[in-house]
Design a protein around this motif. Structure first.
Motif, mmCIF file in Angstrom:
data_model
loop_
_atom_site.group_PDB
_atom_site.id
_atom_site.type_symbol
_atom_site.label_atom_id
_atom_site.label_comp_id
_atom_site.label_asym_id
_atom_site.label_seq_id
_atom_site.Cartn_x
_atom_site.Cartn_y
_atom_site.Cartn_z
ATOM 1 N N ASP A 36 -12.128 -43.749 -17.751
ATOM 2 C CA ASP A 36 -10.773 -43.560 -17.243
ATOM 3 C C ASP A 36 -10.552 -42.182 -16.628
ATOM 4 O OD1 ASP A 36 -10.016 -46.123 -18.185
ATOM 5 O OD2 ASP A 36 -9.656 -45.298 -20.187
ATOM 6 N N ALA A 37 -11.509 -41.278 -16.795
ATOM 7 C CA ALA A 37 -11.365 -39.930 -16.229
ATOM 8 C C ALA A 37 -11.317 -40.019 -14.705
ATOM 9 C CB ALA A 37 -12.521 -39.047 -16.682
ATOM 10 N N PRO A 38 -10.576 -39.132 -14.078
ATOM 11 C CA PRO A 38 -10.389 -39.223 -12.622
ATOM 12 C C PRO A 38 -11.650 -38.961 -11.803
ATOM 13 C CG PRO A 38 -9.350 -37.235 -13.480
ATOM 14 C CD PRO A 38 -9.816 -38.028 -14.654
ATOM 15 N N ASP A 39 -12.597 -38.214 -12.370
ATOM 16 C CA ASP A 39 -13.825 -37.920 -11.630
ATOM 17 C C ASP A 39 -14.937 -37.604 -12.632
ATOM 18 O OD1 ASP A 39 -13.712 -34.981 -12.248
ATOM 19 O OD2 ASP A 39 -11.913 -35.137 -10.991
ATOM 20 N N PRO A 40 -16.186 -37.652 -12.203
ATOM 21 C CA PRO A 40 -17.307 -37.404 -13.119
ATOM 22 C C PRO A 40 -17.255 -36.039 -13.804
ATOM 23 C CG PRO A 40 -18.105 -38.376 -11.080
ATOM 24 C CD PRO A 40 -16.639 -38.050 -10.871
#
Length: 140
Positions: A36-40
Motif C-alpha cells: 500500500d506504500a506510495p512508492d518502493p
C-alpha cells in the motif's frame, strides 16, 4: 491521554492481530501493508504482504501493530498485556485460545491469594500475557 499498546511481529502480524480480535472481541480498524506504500522507497524491507501498520479497537483501547524483519525484531520483554476476564468461563476460553502452542508458560492457570484464577505465558506469536480473574477475591 491514554497509552496505546504497539506490538511488533516477525512477519505474522495480521495472523496474530486477527486471532487477538477474534479471541478478545476486538475490531480490526485498518491494515496498511507494504504493497500500500506510495512508492518502493516508502516500503520497509520484506514482501508486499508485510504489515506496516494496523490498528485494533479493544474496548476503549487501541492496540496497534506491525511486522518487523528478522534483523529489526526484538523479543518483547519487561512487560505483559494484562487482561481481566469477568468470569471463570471467560478466563478459561481466553486462556485456551491465547496459550495454545504457547512459546512459554511462566505460570499455569491457578488460584492465588489475590485471584481465583491467574496465569502468565508468552503466546505463539511472542506476545507476553497475564490473565487475572479476581472472582470472589476482588475488592468490594
Amino acid at each position: 491521554m491514554e497509552p496505546t499498546i504497539y506490538l511488533f511481529f516477525k512477519g505474522n502480524c495480521l495472523e496474530a492481530m486477527t486471532h487477538y480480535a477474534k479471541t478478545l472481541g476486538g475490531e480490526i480498524l485498518d491494515v496498511f501493508r507494504n504493497a500500500d506504500a506510495p512508492d518502493p522507497e516508502s516500503r520497509m524491507s520484506g514482501g508486499d504482504d508485510m504489515v506496516m501498520n494496523m490498528a485494533m479497537k479493544l474496548g476503549s483501547a487501541t492496540v496497534m501493530a506491525s511486522d518487523n524483519t528478522e534483523e529489526m525484531y526484538d523479543k518483547p520483554q519487561g512487560f505483559r498485556i494484562s487482561i481481566a476476564p469477568t468470569s471463570r468461563e471467560e478466563f478459561d476460553r481466553i486462556h485456551d485460545a491465547l496459550a495454545k502452542d504457547a512459546e512459554s508458560i511462566e505460570m499455569a492457570p491457578d488460584e492465588t491469594f489475590w485471584a481465583e484464577r491467574f496465569a502468565m505465558f508468552t503466546d505463539r506469536y511472542g506476545t507476553p500475557w497475564m490473565l487475572n480473574f479476581e472472582g470472589n477475591k476482588g475488592s468490594a
